[in-house]
Each structure stands twice: as structure tokens, then as C-alpha cells.
Write a protein that holds these residues in place. Structure first.
Motif, PDB file in Angstrom:
ATOM      1  N   PRO A  25       0.823  -1.213   0.000  1.00 22.68           N
ATOM      2  CA  PRO A  25       0.000   0.000   0.000  1.00 22.68           C
ATOM      3  C   PRO A  25       0.856   1.261   0.000  1.00 22.68           C
ATOM      4  O   PRO A  25       1.986   1.257   0.508  1.00 22.68           O
ATOM      5  CB  PRO A  25      -0.816  -0.115   1.290  1.00 22.68           C
ATOM      6  N   GLN A  26       0.314   2.325  -0.551  1.00 24.75           N
ATOM      7  CA  GLN A  26       1.046   3.587  -0.634  1.00 24.75           C
ATOM      8  C   GLN A  26       0.569   4.554   0.454  1.00 24.75           C
ATOM      9  O   GLN A  26      -0.612   4.914   0.484  1.00 24.75           O
ATOM     10  CB  GLN A  26       0.849   4.217  -2.010  1.00 24.75           C
ATOM     11  N   PRO A  27       1.449   4.979   1.356  1.00 25.00           N
ATOM     12  CA  PRO A  27       1.052   5.955   2.379  1.00 25.00           C
ATOM     13  C   PRO A  27       0.642   7.282   1.742  1.00 25.00           C
ATOM     14  O   PRO A  27       1.213   7.706   0.740  1.00 25.00           O
ATOM     15  CB  PRO A  27       2.328   6.127   3.223  1.00 25.00           C
ATOM     16  N   ARG A  28      -0.338   7.941   2.326  1.00 23.21           N
ATOM     17  CA  ARG A  28      -0.778   9.240   1.821  1.00 23.21           C
ATOM     18  C   ARG A  28       0.123  10.371   2.308  1.00 23.21           C
ATOM     19  O   ARG A  28      -0.005  11.509   1.860  1.00 23.21           O
ATOM     20  CB  ARG A  28      -2.218   9.510   2.238  1.00 23.21           C
ATOM     21  N   GLY A  29       1.021  10.061   3.240  1.00 24.26           N
ATOM     22  CA  GLY A  29       1.945  11.062   3.762  1.00 24.26           C
ATOM     23  C   GLY A  29       3.247  10.403   4.169  1.00 24.26           C
ATOM     24  O   GLY A  29       3.467   9.219   3.917  1.00 24.26           O
ATOM     25  N   VAL A  30       4.106  11.186   4.798  1.00 23.58           N
ATOM     26  CA  VAL A  30       5.376  10.667   5.308  1.00 23.58           C
ATOM     27  C   VAL A  30       5.229  10.503   6.813  1.00 23.58           C
ATOM     28  O   VAL A  30       5.070  11.484   7.544  1.00 23.58           O
ATOM     29  CB  VAL A  30       6.539  11.633   4.982  1.00 23.58           C
ATOM     30  N   TYR A  31       5.258   9.265   7.285  1.00 22.40           N
ATOM     31  CA  TYR A  31       5.029   8.972   8.697  1.00 22.40           C
ATOM     32  C   TYR A  31       6.335   8.510   9.341  1.00 22.40           C
ATOM     33  O   TYR A  31       6.781   7.382   9.110  1.00 22.40           O
ATOM     34  CB  TYR A  31       3.946   7.897   8.839  1.00 22.40           C
ATOM     35  N   THR A  32       6.951   9.388  10.122  1.00 23.88           N
ATOM     36  CA  THR A  32       8.207   9.062  10.799  1.00 23.88           C
ATOM     37  C   THR A  32       8.132   9.528  12.247  1.00 23.88           C
ATOM     38  O   THR A  32       7.370  10.449  12.585  1.00 23.88           O
ATOM     39  CB  THR A  32       9.409   9.745  10.127  1.00 23.88           C
ATOM     40  N   TRP A  33       8.953   8.892  13.107  1.00 24.46           N
ATOM     41  CA  TRP A  33       8.992   9.311  14.503  1.00 24.46           C
ATOM     42  C   TRP A  33       9.551  10.727  14.637  1.00 24.46           C
ATOM     43  O   TRP A  33       9.186  11.462  15.558  1.00 24.46           O
ATOM     44  CB  TRP A  33       9.832   8.334  15.318  1.00 24.46           C
ATOM     45  N   GLU A  34      10.441  11.118  13.720  1.00 29.50           N
ATOM     46  CA  GLU A  34      11.000  12.474  13.772  1.00 29.50           C
ATOM     47  C   GLU A  34       9.893  13.518  13.591  1.00 29.50           C
ATOM     48  O   GLU A  34       9.823  14.501  14.335  1.00 29.50           O
ATOM     49  CB  GLU A  34      12.074  12.638  12.695  1.00 29.50           C
ATOM     50  N   LYS A  35       9.025  13.285  12.611  1.00 31.28           N
ATOM     51  CA  LYS A  35       7.916  14.211  12.392  1.00 31.28           C
ATOM     52  C   LYS A  35       6.945  14.188  13.572  1.00 31.28           C
ATOM     53  O   LYS A  35       6.416  15.220  13.977  1.00 31.28           O
ATOM     54  CB  LYS A  35       7.180  13.867  11.100  1.00 31.28           C
ATOM     55  N   THR A  36       6.732  13.002  14.140  1.00 30.10           N
ATOM     56  CA  THR A  36       5.861  12.880  15.298  1.00 30.10           C
ATOM     57  C   THR A  36       6.389  13.712  16.459  1.00 30.10           C
ATOM     58  O   THR A  36       5.644  14.471  17.095  1.00 30.10           O
ATOM     59  CB  THR A  36       5.758  11.407  15.746  1.00 30.10           C
ATOM     60  N   ALA A  37       7.698  13.587  16.733  1.00 27.95           N
ATOM     61  CA  ALA A  37       8.310  14.318  17.846  1.00 27.95           C
ATOM     62  C   ALA A  37       8.244  15.823  17.608  1.00 27.95           C
ATOM     63  O   ALA A  37       7.920  16.602  18.524  1.00 27.95           O
ATOM     64  CB  ALA A  37       9.759  13.870  18.019  1.00 27.95           C
ATOM     65  N   ASP A  38       8.549  16.245  16.383  1.00 24.53           N
ATOM     66  CA  ASP A  38       8.544  17.679  16.072  1.00 24.53           C
ATOM     67  C   ASP A  38       7.154  18.276  16.240  1.00 24.53           C
ATOM     68  O   ASP A  38       6.983  19.342  16.845  1.00 24.53           O
ATOM     69  CB  ASP A  38       9.041  17.917  14.642  1.00 24.53           C
ATOM     70  N   ARG A  39       6.128  17.623  15.708  1.00 21.61           N
ATOM     71  CA  ARG A  39       4.763  18.147  15.789  1.00 21.61           C
ATOM     72  C   ARG A  39       4.250  18.148  17.226  1.00 21.61           C
ATOM     73  O   ARG A  39       3.559  19.077  17.647  1.00 21.61           O
ATOM     74  CB  ARG A  39       3.827  17.339  14.892  1.00 21.61           C
ATOM     75  N   THR A  40       4.595  17.111  17.984  1.00 24.95           N
ATOM     76  CA  THR A  40       4.167  17.044  19.383  1.00 24.95           C
ATOM     77  C   THR A  40       4.813  18.154  20.197  1.00 24.95           C
ATOM     78  O   THR A  40       4.149  18.826  21.006  1.00 24.95           O
ATOM     79  CB  THR A  40       4.523  15.675  19.992  1.00 24.95           C
TER      80      THR A  40
END
Length: 205
Positions: free
Chosen positions: A177-192
């Protein structure tokens, strides 16, 4: 902080909500002792099925219908009442592994014909993203969170559709399957972090 817009819509609160997609870090694959045996025939894998919403019974139903295909269950807790029953049943094509290392889990995902992720509902469903990182095809349930996160995915609504999907995946006809976005822990940490900083700055005003 919630993992998807699907969850955000389901949470009833007056508090501010921030959607922060999760991420995964896939370990380097290490072949388990079972690897040599599993290489002989196609196999499918299900991860962390102890929660009833994961529909382990669907996965096991496929094992009964496809007797020349192996079905690997990772993370079924020994305290689960179904564990003892399955051990007694001793199906030749069902392997109950309990907990495995991250390296071994990576190997299973790299070599499986598909991950089967047919939950009734999910908040994010990390095993699917792990499978995507391993370039492993996925057969997933048609639920809102899967539609939100992935496109060009094989989604099923019932056992009949799952049987058809397993049949196609067995011969390599199911894609990753193709993700609709880029899902990484780095992005998770930054947004949080940004979210909590905004909350603190607003509070200090």
C-alpha cells in the motif's frame, strides 16, 4: 494529541486536539530458527492479535481454507484463552510465536506474502506501516483509519473478500500500500513538541 483525524473525530472534548501521525523504525532483519522451514511455502503473518478487535479468527479461518500455505501469528499472549486451544489443535500450517525480537519481526515482514491486518477499528495500526517499510504487501480491513492513511491498498470487508485477497496475494498479485503522507517518529516528535509549546505560550498570556 491524537494519531489520526479518524481518532480526532471520535474523541468528544472541548480541549484543543492536535493530529500527530505516528512513525516506525524497522530493525535490521535477522532470520529466526523457523525461517528455513517457512521459506519452503508462502506464508502470511498477523501481528499482536490478542485484542479481540484484531479478528484473529479471520486469519485462522484462512489457514483452514489454504492448507498448503503457512500462517504465522506473532504476539499472541500465552495468557490469552485462545492460545491453549490453538496449541491443542496443532494445525500443521499455523505457527504461534508469542513475542519475537524486532529483528525477527522485520524478517517475517520482509519475507511474508502479506501482512493481514483486519481489525474492526484502529487508531493508527503500526504493523501496517512496519509492513510498508519492509515492502511487504498488506491485506487490511476497510475501516476509516486505513482509508485516511493509505491509497492503492487491498481492503476487505468480510471473510469472503479476505479469502479472495489471500488467494491473489499467494500468487503475488497484492501490492504494497502507498502511504498518503510521510510517517516518521521524527515528524511525530517535532509536531508534538510544537503543539505543547503553543499550549504553554497560550497559557502564559
Amino acid at each position: 494529541v491524537v494519531p489520526t483525524f479518524t481518532v480526532a473525530g471520535a474523541v468528544k472534548t472541548r480541549l484543543p486536539k492536535e493530529v500527530t501521525y505516528e512513525g516506525v523504525s524497522l530493525a535490521k532483519a535477522k532470520e529466526p530458527s523457523l525461517g528455513k522451514k517457512l521459506r519452503k511455502n508462502p506464508f502470511f503473518v498477523m501481528i499482536s492479535p490478542s485484542d479481540p478487535r484484531k479478528r484473529l479468527e479471520w486469519f485462522l479461518a484462512m489457514a483452514e481454507r489454504f492448507v498448503k500455505v503457512n500462517f504465522v501469528v506473532i504476539g499472541l499472549k500465552s495468557t490469552d484463552s485462545r492460545f491453549a486451544k490453538l496449541k491443542l489443535k496443532k494445525s500443521d500450517n499455523v505457527f504461534l510465536l508469542g513475542e519475537v525480537s524486532e529483528e525477527e519481526k522485520s524478517w517475517y515482514l520482509h519475507h511474508a506474502r502479506a501482512l493481514v491486518a483486519v481489525s474492526k477499528y484502529e487508531g493508527f495500526d503500526l504493523p501496517v506501516l512496519e509492513a510498508v517499510r519492509a515492502k511487504c504487501p498488506v491485506i487490511m480491513s476497510e475501516i476509516p483509519v486505513h482509508h485516511e492513511l493509505y491509497k492503492d491498498a487491498c481492503m476487505v470487508k468480510n471473510l469472503k473478500e479476505l479469502e479472495g485477497a489471500v488467494y491473489r496475494a499467494r500468487s503475488g498479485q497484492i501490492e504494497v500500500p502507498q502511504p498518503r503522507g510521510v510517517y516518521t517518529w521524527e515528524k511525530t516528535a517535532d509536531r508534538t513538541l510544537l503543539f505543547f509549546l503553543r499550549v504553554l505560550l497560550h497559557k502564559d498570556r
